[in-house]
Design a protein around this motif. Structure first.
Motif, PDB file in Angstrom:
ATOM      1  N   SER A  72       0.819  -1.307   0.072  1.00  0.00           N
ATOM      2  CA  SER A  72       0.018  -0.206  -0.022  1.00  0.00           C
ATOM      3  C   SER A  72       0.789   1.365  -0.083  1.00  0.00           C
ATOM      4  N   PRO A  73       0.498   2.223  -0.688  1.00  0.00           N
ATOM      5  CA  PRO A  73       1.225   3.539  -0.789  1.00  0.00           C
ATOM      6  C   PRO A  73       1.310   4.157   0.682  1.00  0.00           C
ATOM      7  N   ALA A  74       0.026   3.788   1.434  1.00  0.00           N
ATOM      8  CA  ALA A  74       0.236   4.258   2.911  1.00  0.00           C
ATOM      9  C   ALA A  74       1.384   3.972   3.542  1.00  0.00           C
ATOM     10  N   GLN A  85      13.086  10.043  -2.298  1.00  0.00           N
ATOM     11  CA  GLN A  85      12.945   9.463  -3.322  1.00  0.00           C
ATOM     12  C   GLN A  85      11.475   9.805  -4.117  1.00  0.00           C
ATOM     13  N   ILE A  86      10.624  10.363  -3.328  1.00  0.00           N
ATOM     14  CA  ILE A  86       9.460  10.896  -3.571  1.00  0.00           C
ATOM     15  C   ILE A  86       9.367  11.814  -4.914  1.00  0.00           C
ATOM     16  N   VAL A  87      10.411  12.552  -5.029  1.00  0.00           N
ATOM     17  CA  VAL A  87      10.705  13.198  -6.088  1.00  0.00           C
ATOM     18  C   VAL A  87      10.531  12.477  -7.447  1.00  0.00           C
ATOM     19  N   TRP A  92       7.672  10.151 -12.206  1.00  0.00           N
ATOM     20  CA  TRP A  92       7.416   8.955 -12.741  1.00  0.00           C
ATOM     21  C   TRP A  92       5.683   8.692 -12.941  1.00  0.00           C
ATOM     22  N   MET A  93       5.148   9.335 -11.706  1.00  0.00           N
ATOM     23  CA  MET A  93       3.818   9.077 -11.507  1.00  0.00           C
ATOM     24  C   MET A  93       3.058  10.364 -12.568  1.00  0.00           C
ATOM     25  N   LEU A  94       3.754  11.383 -12.652  1.00  0.00           N
ATOM     26  CA  LEU A  94       3.052  12.301 -13.696  1.00  0.00           C
ATOM     27  C   LEU A  94       3.121  12.027 -14.995  1.00  0.00           C
ATOM     28  N   VAL A 119      -3.619  13.623  -9.967  1.00  0.00           N
ATOM     29  CA  VAL A 119      -2.160  13.170  -9.352  1.00  0.00           C
ATOM     30  C   VAL A 119      -1.882  13.587  -7.765  1.00  0.00           C
ATOM     31  N   ASN A 120      -1.480  12.760  -7.018  1.00  0.00           N
ATOM     32  CA  ASN A 120      -1.573  13.062  -5.599  1.00  0.00           C
ATOM     33  C   ASN A 120       0.122  14.000  -5.363  1.00  0.00           C
ATOM     34  N   LEU A 121       0.152  15.001  -4.824  1.00  0.00           N
ATOM     35  CA  LEU A 121       1.405  15.548  -4.657  1.00  0.00           C
ATOM     36  C   LEU A 121       1.378  15.902  -3.055  1.00  0.00           C
ATOM     37  N   SER A 122       2.471  15.379  -2.485  1.00  0.00           N
ATOM     38  CA  SER A 122       2.424  15.801  -0.859  1.00  0.00           C
ATOM     39  C   SER A 122       3.129  17.247  -1.066  1.00  0.00           C
ATOM     40  N   LEU A 123       2.887  18.039  -0.189  1.00  0.00           N
ATOM     41  CA  LEU A 123       3.711  19.453  -0.110  1.00  0.00           C
ATOM     42  C   LEU A 123       5.226  19.128   0.010  1.00  0.00           C
ATOM     43  N   ASP A 205     -12.897  13.942   3.053  1.00  0.00           N
ATOM     44  CA  ASP A 205     -11.876  12.853   3.439  1.00  0.00           C
ATOM     45  C   ASP A 205     -13.013  11.764   3.845  1.00  0.00           C
ATOM     46  N   GLN A 206     -12.654  10.528   3.571  1.00  0.00           N
ATOM     47  CA  GLN A 206     -13.400   9.235   3.668  1.00  0.00           C
ATOM     48  C   GLN A 206     -13.949   8.997   5.164  1.00  0.00           C
ATOM     49  N   SER A 207     -13.330   9.778   5.965  1.00  0.00           N
ATOM     50  CA  SER A 207     -13.297   9.528   7.276  1.00  0.00           C
ATOM     51  C   SER A 207     -14.856  10.024   7.744  1.00  0.00           C
ATOM     52  N   GLN A 259     -16.490   9.636  -5.552  1.00  0.00           N
ATOM     53  CA  GLN A 259     -15.435   8.501  -5.985  1.00  0.00           C
ATOM     54  C   GLN A 259     -15.362   7.451  -4.763  1.00  0.00           C
ATOM     55  N   GLY A 260     -15.300   6.178  -5.225  1.00  0.00           N
ATOM     56  CA  GLY A 260     -15.428   5.291  -4.126  1.00  0.00           C
ATOM     57  C   GLY A 260     -15.812   3.881  -4.735  1.00  0.00           C
ATOM     58  N   TYR A 261     -15.354   2.794  -4.029  1.00  0.00           N
ATOM     59  CA  TYR A 261     -15.674   1.397  -4.646  1.00  0.00           C
ATOM     60  C   TYR A 261     -17.124   1.311  -5.075  1.00  0.00           C
TER      61      TYR A 261
HETATM   62  P1  C2E Z   1      -5.787   9.552  -0.804  1.00  0.00           P
HETATM   63  O1  C2E Z   1      -5.316  10.346  -1.721  1.00  0.00           O
HETATM   64  O2  C2E Z   1      -6.912   9.922   0.263  1.00  0.00           O
HETATM   65  O3  C2E Z   1      -6.562   8.096  -1.650  1.00  0.00           O
HETATM   66  C1  C2E Z   1      -7.945   7.607  -1.556  1.00  0.00           C
HETATM   67  C2  C2E Z   1      -7.417   6.303  -0.947  1.00  0.00           C
HETATM   68  O4  C2E Z   1      -8.628   5.611  -0.677  1.00  0.00           O
HETATM   69  C3  C2E Z   1      -6.745   5.238  -1.692  1.00  0.00           C
HETATM   70  O5  C2E Z   1      -5.983   4.311  -0.954  1.00  0.00           O
HETATM   71  C4  C2E Z   1      -7.707   4.552  -2.140  1.00  0.00           C
HETATM   72  O6  C2E Z   1      -7.616   3.189  -2.786  1.00  0.00           O
HETATM   73  C5  C2E Z   1      -9.018   4.440  -1.345  1.00  0.00           C
HETATM   74  N1  C2E Z   1     -10.273   4.270  -1.414  1.00  0.00           N
HETATM   75  C6  C2E Z   1     -11.102   4.765  -2.620  1.00  0.00           C
HETATM   76  N2  C2E Z   1     -12.150   4.565  -2.362  1.00  0.00           N
HETATM   77  C7  C2E Z   1     -12.406   3.920  -1.553  1.00  0.00           C
HETATM   78  C8  C2E Z   1     -13.667   3.167  -0.855  1.00  0.00           C
HETATM   79  O7  C2E Z   1     -14.816   3.386  -1.303  1.00  0.00           O
HETATM   80  N3  C2E Z   1     -13.563   2.640   0.331  1.00  0.00           N
HETATM   81  C9  C2E Z   1     -12.329   2.497   1.054  1.00  0.00           C
HETATM   82  N4  C2E Z   1     -12.248   2.173   2.073  1.00  0.00           N
HETATM   83  N5  C2E Z   1     -11.234   3.026   0.508  1.00  0.00           N
HETATM   84  C10 C2E Z   1     -11.195   3.646  -0.719  1.00  0.00           C
HETATM   85  P2  C2E Z   1      -4.467   4.082  -1.558  1.00  0.00           P
HETATM   86  O8  C2E Z   1      -4.587   3.648  -3.080  1.00  0.00           O
HETATM   87  O9  C2E Z   1      -4.224   2.759  -0.501  1.00  0.00           O
HETATM   88  O10 C2E Z   1      -3.874   5.263  -1.162  1.00  0.00           O
HETATM   89  C11 C2E Z   1      -3.382   5.888  -0.034  1.00  0.00           C
HETATM   90  C12 C2E Z   1      -2.558   7.313   0.134  1.00  0.00           C
HETATM   91  O11 C2E Z   1      -1.430   6.838  -0.464  1.00  0.00           O
HETATM   92  C13 C2E Z   1      -3.505   8.055  -0.694  1.00  0.00           C
HETATM   93  O12 C2E Z   1      -4.715   8.622  -0.069  1.00  0.00           O
HETATM   94  C14 C2E Z   1      -2.400   9.069  -0.935  1.00  0.00           C
HETATM   95  O13 C2E Z   1      -2.415  10.001   0.026  1.00  0.00           O
HETATM   96  C15 C2E Z   1      -1.139   8.362  -1.157  1.00  0.00           C
HETATM   97  N6  C2E Z   1      -0.583   8.071  -2.403  1.00  0.00           N
HETATM   98  C16 C2E Z   1      -1.111   7.277  -3.425  1.00  0.00           C
HETATM   99  N7  C2E Z   1      -0.600   7.326  -4.596  1.00  0.00           N
HETATM  100  C17 C2E Z   1       0.272   8.615  -4.308  1.00  0.00           C
HETATM  101  C18 C2E Z   1       1.201   9.306  -5.402  1.00  0.00           C
HETATM  102  O14 C2E Z   1       1.424   8.917  -6.385  1.00  0.00           O
HETATM  103  N8  C2E Z   1       2.075  10.402  -4.594  1.00  0.00           N
HETATM  104  C19 C2E Z   1       1.748  10.903  -3.599  1.00  0.00           C
HETATM  105  N9  C2E Z   1       2.414  11.708  -3.005  1.00  0.00           N
HETATM  106  N10 C2E Z   1       0.959  10.203  -2.596  1.00  0.00           N
HETATM  107  C20 C2E Z   1       0.046   9.048  -2.930  1.00  0.00           C
END
Ligand code: C2E
Ligand code: CA
Ligand code: CA
Ligand code: CA
Length: 282
Positions: A72-74, A85-87, A92-94, A119-123, A205-207, A259-261
């Protein structure tokens, strides 16, 4: 007293043994993940609340670890931020995201609205002097119009330089890019950013979404966030929507996109074409 060279080597060897903590192991292996092409870009659909037409996709990073499987990216993004390395991973992701968005467009029926990619970018990434060039290069190399690229911003780790970040965001905005504030309402994305950043989109946020159908507090908070966003001229997207009841409630509250499952899990880029052709609305 200084450690003997022999002692130092013994300690180092012990930490490289197979029983080391998984965090340390990820840290080590991540260095090779990019070169070995173990990273993958997944994409999750974002649909219009009203009618369900697809508006775009959020790009989410995955790591196919040779022995641990999909990580997981988390777990690995914080490590990548820590060691810088995020840079490279972000650049690459972009590239991946922009190339994919152009490829999807070719599959769309004539006259269909262009799809956006977020595309996600952290500050933390804003501290990198090459970020602007990386964004420009991704757009140029792919030919994606800037209007179709959205940057999702979260604070993540400490922001290095607010002045620099603001200047960069204004330049992105000037190019036509869309800016979204991610995870709104959590500790990482605060009211201060709404005032300071030139944003277009706010992501709930999903919370707050998880128990929105049963928890009155979550309902009140979601409604307040949506009203606040609209007052500031921002549109709203809710993430983590898993049920039709959540979708309907958020739609009734005025939330523009979902957005969601319920609508689609994050999928490999190669699966997006199939998903699009099976997605009736829009
Ligand atoms: P985020 O940006 O808040 O991404 C949403 C997360 O919620 C994603 O987890 C996604 O798979 C998940 N999600 C989407 N829909 C649902 C749903 O209906 N239910 C549940 N329970 N979860 C759902 P994911 O893919 O594991 O990403 C986790 C975090 O990692 C992201 O949170 C983001 O902060 C970070 N991340 C992912 N890709 C990148 C990236 O390319 N660059 C950076 N900087 N951060 C990234
Ligand atoms: Ca995000
Ligand atoms: Ca989020
Ligand atoms: Ca999140």
């Amino acid at each position: 007293a200084r450690a003997q060279p022999g002692q130092h080597i013994a300690v180092h060897d012990a930490s490289a043994a197979p029983d080391l903590s998984s965090a340390f192991r990820l840290h080590n292996d991540l260095h090779r993940a990019v070169d070995r092409q173990e990273l993958a870009a997944f994409f999750q659909p974002q649909v219009l609340a009203q009618g369900g037409a697809v508006k775009g996709f959020e790009a989410l990073m995955r790591w196919r670890h040779p022995t641990l499987g999909l990580v997981s990216p988390a777990k690995f993004i914080p490590i990548a931020e820590e060691n810088g390395q995020i840079v490279g991973m972000g650049a690459w992701m972009l590239q991946q995201a922009c190339q994919q968005a152009v490829a999807w467009q070719a599959l769309r029926p004539a006259g269909a609205a262009p799809l956006r990619v977020a595309v996600n970018l952290s500050l933390r990434q804003f501290g990198d002097p090459q970020l602007f060039r990386h964004v420009e290069a991704a757009l140029e190399n792919s030919g994606l119009p800037a209007e179709q690229l959205e940057l999702e911003i979260t604070e993540g780790t400490a922001m290095l330089d607010l002045h620099h970040t603001l200047e960069l965001l204004r330049r992105f905005k000037g190019m036509g890019l869309k800016l979204a504030i991610d995870d709104f309402g959590t500790g990482y994305s605060s009211l201060a950013y709404l005032k300071r950043f030139p944003l277009d989109v706010l992501k709930i946020d999903q919370s707050f979404v998880r128990q929105i159908c049963t928890d009155r507090d979550d309902q009140v908070i979601a409604q307040a966030i949506i009203s606040l966003a609209h007052s500031l001229g921002l549109s709203v997207i809710a993430e983590g929507v898993e049920t039709q009841a959540q979708h309907t409630l958020l739609q009734d509250m005025g939330c523009e996109e979902i957005q969601g499952y319920l609508h689609g899990k994050p999928m490999p880029g190669a699966d997006v074409a199939g998903w699009l052709s099976g997605h009736a609305a829009g």
